[in-house]
Write an enzyme that holds these catalytic residues in place. Structure first.
Site, PDB file in Angstrom:
ATOM      1  N   HIS A  64      -4.245   1.961  -2.174  1.00 18.02           N
ATOM      2  CA  HIS A  64      -5.612   1.327  -2.573  1.00 18.02           C
ATOM      3  C   HIS A  64      -5.987   0.153  -1.503  1.00 18.02           C
ATOM      4  O   HIS A  64      -7.143   0.225  -0.911  1.00 18.02           O
ATOM      5  CB  HIS A  64      -5.824   0.782  -3.717  1.00 18.02           C
ATOM      6  CG  HIS A  64      -5.672   2.008  -4.819  1.00 18.02           C
ATOM      7  ND1 HIS A  64      -6.963   2.031  -5.507  1.00 18.02           N
ATOM      8  CD2 HIS A  64      -4.972   2.831  -5.085  1.00 18.02           C
ATOM      9  CE1 HIS A  64      -6.939   3.229  -6.262  1.00 18.02           C
ATOM     10  NE2 HIS A  64      -5.757   3.677  -6.314  1.00 18.02           N
TER      11      HIS A  64
ATOM     12  N   ASP B 155     -12.472  -2.811  -5.009  1.00 18.82           N
ATOM     13  CA  ASP B 155     -11.593  -1.560  -5.655  1.00 18.82           C
ATOM     14  C   ASP B 155     -12.484  -1.198  -6.874  1.00 18.82           C
ATOM     15  O   ASP B 155     -12.123  -2.061  -7.564  1.00 18.82           O
ATOM     16  CB  ASP B 155     -10.243  -1.599  -5.618  1.00 18.82           C
ATOM     17  CG  ASP B 155      -9.726  -0.344  -5.931  1.00 18.82           C
ATOM     18  OD1 ASP B 155     -10.016   0.420  -6.931  1.00 18.82           O
ATOM     19  OD2 ASP B 155      -8.848   0.150  -4.912  1.00 18.82           O
TER      20      ASP B 155
ATOM     21  N   ALA C 287       7.085  10.015   8.990  1.00 14.71           N
ATOM     22  CA  ALA C 287       6.661  11.086  10.176  1.00 14.71           C
ATOM     23  C   ALA C 287       5.225  10.387  10.270  1.00 14.71           C
ATOM     24  O   ALA C 287       4.588   9.996   9.360  1.00 14.71           O
ATOM     25  CB  ALA C 287       6.684  12.190   9.769  1.00 14.71           C
TER      26      ALA C 287
ATOM     27  N   GLN D 106       1.891  11.223  10.101  1.00 16.91           N
ATOM     28  CA  GLN D 106       1.370  12.656   9.295  1.00 16.91           C
ATOM     29  C   GLN D 106       0.231  13.108   9.785  1.00 16.91           C
ATOM     30  O   GLN D 106       0.350  14.111  10.077  1.00 16.91           O
ATOM     31  CB  GLN D 106       1.152  12.022   7.818  1.00 16.91           C
ATOM     32  CG  GLN D 106       0.755  13.162   6.939  1.00 16.91           C
ATOM     33  CD  GLN D 106       0.830  12.920   5.667  1.00 16.91           C
ATOM     34  OE1 GLN D 106       1.755  12.733   4.945  1.00 16.91           O
ATOM     35  NE2 GLN D 106      -0.081  12.877   4.831  1.00 16.91           N
TER      36      GLN D 106
ATOM     37  N   ASP E  69      -4.478  10.916  -9.858  1.00 17.37           N
ATOM     38  CA  ASP E  69      -5.628  11.808  -9.629  1.00 17.37           C
ATOM     39  C   ASP E  69      -4.959  13.259  -9.142  1.00 17.37           C
ATOM     40  O   ASP E  69      -5.858  14.190  -8.761  1.00 17.37           O
ATOM     41  CB  ASP E  69      -6.797  11.433  -8.657  1.00 17.37           C
ATOM     42  CG  ASP E  69      -6.111  11.015  -7.399  1.00 17.37           C
ATOM     43  OD1 ASP E  69      -5.035  10.891  -7.134  1.00 17.37           O
ATOM     44  OD2 ASP E  69      -6.921  10.913  -6.506  1.00 17.37           O
TER      45      ASP E  69
END
Length: 466
Positions: free
Chosen positions: A26, A123, A343, A345, A384
């Site tokens: 977040h 947020d 990694a 990503q 989620d």
């Protein structure tokens, strides 16, 4: 109060306060938004409110932003507190003090900067900030870090609970598939975020999300990290209920900065992929916050080895003890796999050798996979991720859920075969995600829908539309 930047960029005209929810991805996503806004409005100063630990991770010596000033709020953890190992204990402690803390430090920042706050960018989890904005008579911008489906689940919680009341008596109500959310023709009850229907609906975290859903119609704008053509019906529904409902993502395509200052030199992921066959490698990562339980890590490793599926697996060092005995030595010797603690990503997913992303279904990972057209195998863990997985498998049809929702040797073997085999289903997944990839890139173009929506957001934040 530590401040790691100085304002010297033009004349300070306005002061925008940014409230972070200091957990998981977040804060970094909100800072990405703040950076974009700060770049678009260089004469506005942004005060960024976050816990000290999270701010230290975000604002390193290499990352100082001229018109963004970090301020520390208390994390709510009392001195000498002993954690009891309860679920989301740290979050609950923070939430108990959050409103009072944000209000307190907001006053400090106004005095420090010498400007009254003219807008709150927060947020969306921090629903109480709507009351703060109302009291100050300023715009309230509630940023949703994830997708339209999860936001809809929280926005329509009261409606969903009303519709599902009669289903609670069935043998397995979580397996019921029903029309519950406007703009989404059907969803499995068990894939709704915890706290909407199942789980502890009275917990501080569930209560926060329920209050957020009820408060959002008061927001001046509700931007989210997604793009319109991903969920057009959900976007239409939410746009009819919320002011300035703005898809301004995917951030991984909209923001040109690199994902990390960290170099791949230490682990050589990209060079390892170079001599591999196109679309042959399974890339495996479950993010940095949660991970599957030990027995599932074992089953996944055994399935990879038995199916001889080449893979690149990013997983913490302390999880390696759950691998089968001799696993690391064997994959290193035969070259079929590579295990790393980290990694890059986005660069990994972009590589021609990657054929499938084995993921928890976190929203940023989903968008990164869509952005490069790589189908997914999902094992959702929290939040989620369940409803994201429903969308991936049943609505967008760009991936599959692991059979039964947990890793077993059999289920993992089936999923790998489905996605990597090159048969009808595999080709359909690739076609579907390629279509979404093109739509995502179109939205991120200079005149694309996400950039147009972002310009609207800048006007709201700077007061140009008021």
């Amino acid at each position: 109060m530590e401040i790691t930047g100085t304002i010297n960029h033009g004349v300070r005209e306005k002061h925008v306060a940014v409230f972070a929810f200091p957990f998981a991805s977040h804060p970094s996503l909100l800072l990405t938004l703040a950076r974009k806004l700060a770049s678009a409005a260089p004469n506005v100063v942004f005060s960024f409110f976050n816990t000290e630990t999270s701010n230290k991770a975000l604002f390193s010596d290499q990352l100082v932003y001229e018109n963004i000033l970090p301020y520390n709020v208390w994390d709510g953890i009392p001195k000498d507190y002993v954690f009891q190992g309860k679920p989301v204990e740290e979050i609950n402690l923070f939430l108990a003090e959050a409103e009072e803390e944000f209000r307190r430090v907001l006053k400090v920042a106004e005095v420090d900067i010498g400007l009254k706050v003219s807008c709150l960018v927060v947020d969306a989890f921090l629903w109480f900030s709507g009351d703060v904005a109302d009291e100050m008579n300023i715009p309230w911008v509630a940023f949703w870090t994830a997708g339209a489906s999860s936001l809809s689940a929280h926005f329509y919680t009261d409606l969903i609970r009303e519709k599902t009341a009669e289903l609670k008596g069935s043998v397995r109500p979580e397996d019921e598939i029903a029309d519950l959310i406007p703009g989404l023709s059907k969803v499995r009850l068990g894939d709704l975020p915890s706290g909407v229907v199942f789980g502890n609906i009275e917990s501080p975290f569930s209560t926060m999300l329920h209050k957020m859903g009820r408060a959002l119609p008061r927001a001046t704008a509700v931007p989210l990290n997604s793009f319109q053509d991903l969920d057009p019906d959900l976007t239409k529904s939410l746009s009819s209920k919320l002011k300035n409902f703005l898809n301004i993502g995917p951030f991984n395509l909209m923001s040109k900065q690199t994902q990390s200052l960290k170099s791949d030199d230490e682990f050589s992921c990209i060079s390892w992929l170079e001599n591999k066959k196109p679309r042959s490698i399974a890339y495996i990562s479950f993010g940095t916050t949660f991970k599957p339980p030990p027995h599932e890590i074992l089953e996944l490793a055994e399935a990879l080895e038995e199916t001889k599926t080449p893979f690149l697996w990013s997983i913490s060092k302390d999880s390696e003890k759950h691998f089968p005995q001799g696993f690391l030595e064997r994959i290193s010797a035969n070259g079929t796999g590579k295990v790393v603690p980290w990694a890059p990503q986005v660069q990994v997913l972009e590589h021609f050798a990657i054929g499938v992303f084995v993921t928890h279904g976190g929203w940023s990972s989903v968008l990164e996979s869509i952005g490069v057209g790589v189908p997914m195998i999902c094992r959702p863990l929290v939040g989620d991720q369940q409803i994201n997985t429903w969308m991936i498998e049943s609505v967008w049809e760009i991936g599959v859920r692991i059979e039964g929702g947990t890793f077993t040797k059999h289920g993992t073997r089936c999923a790998l075969e489905q996605v990597l085999s090159g048969d009808g289903l595999s080709e359909r997944l690739k076609e579907k995600i390629e279509t979404l990839k093109n739509l995502a890139h179109k939205a991120a173009e200079p005149n694309g829908s996400s950039n147009q929506n972002f310009k609207t957001l800048v006007d709201v934040v700077t007061g140009a539309t008021l």
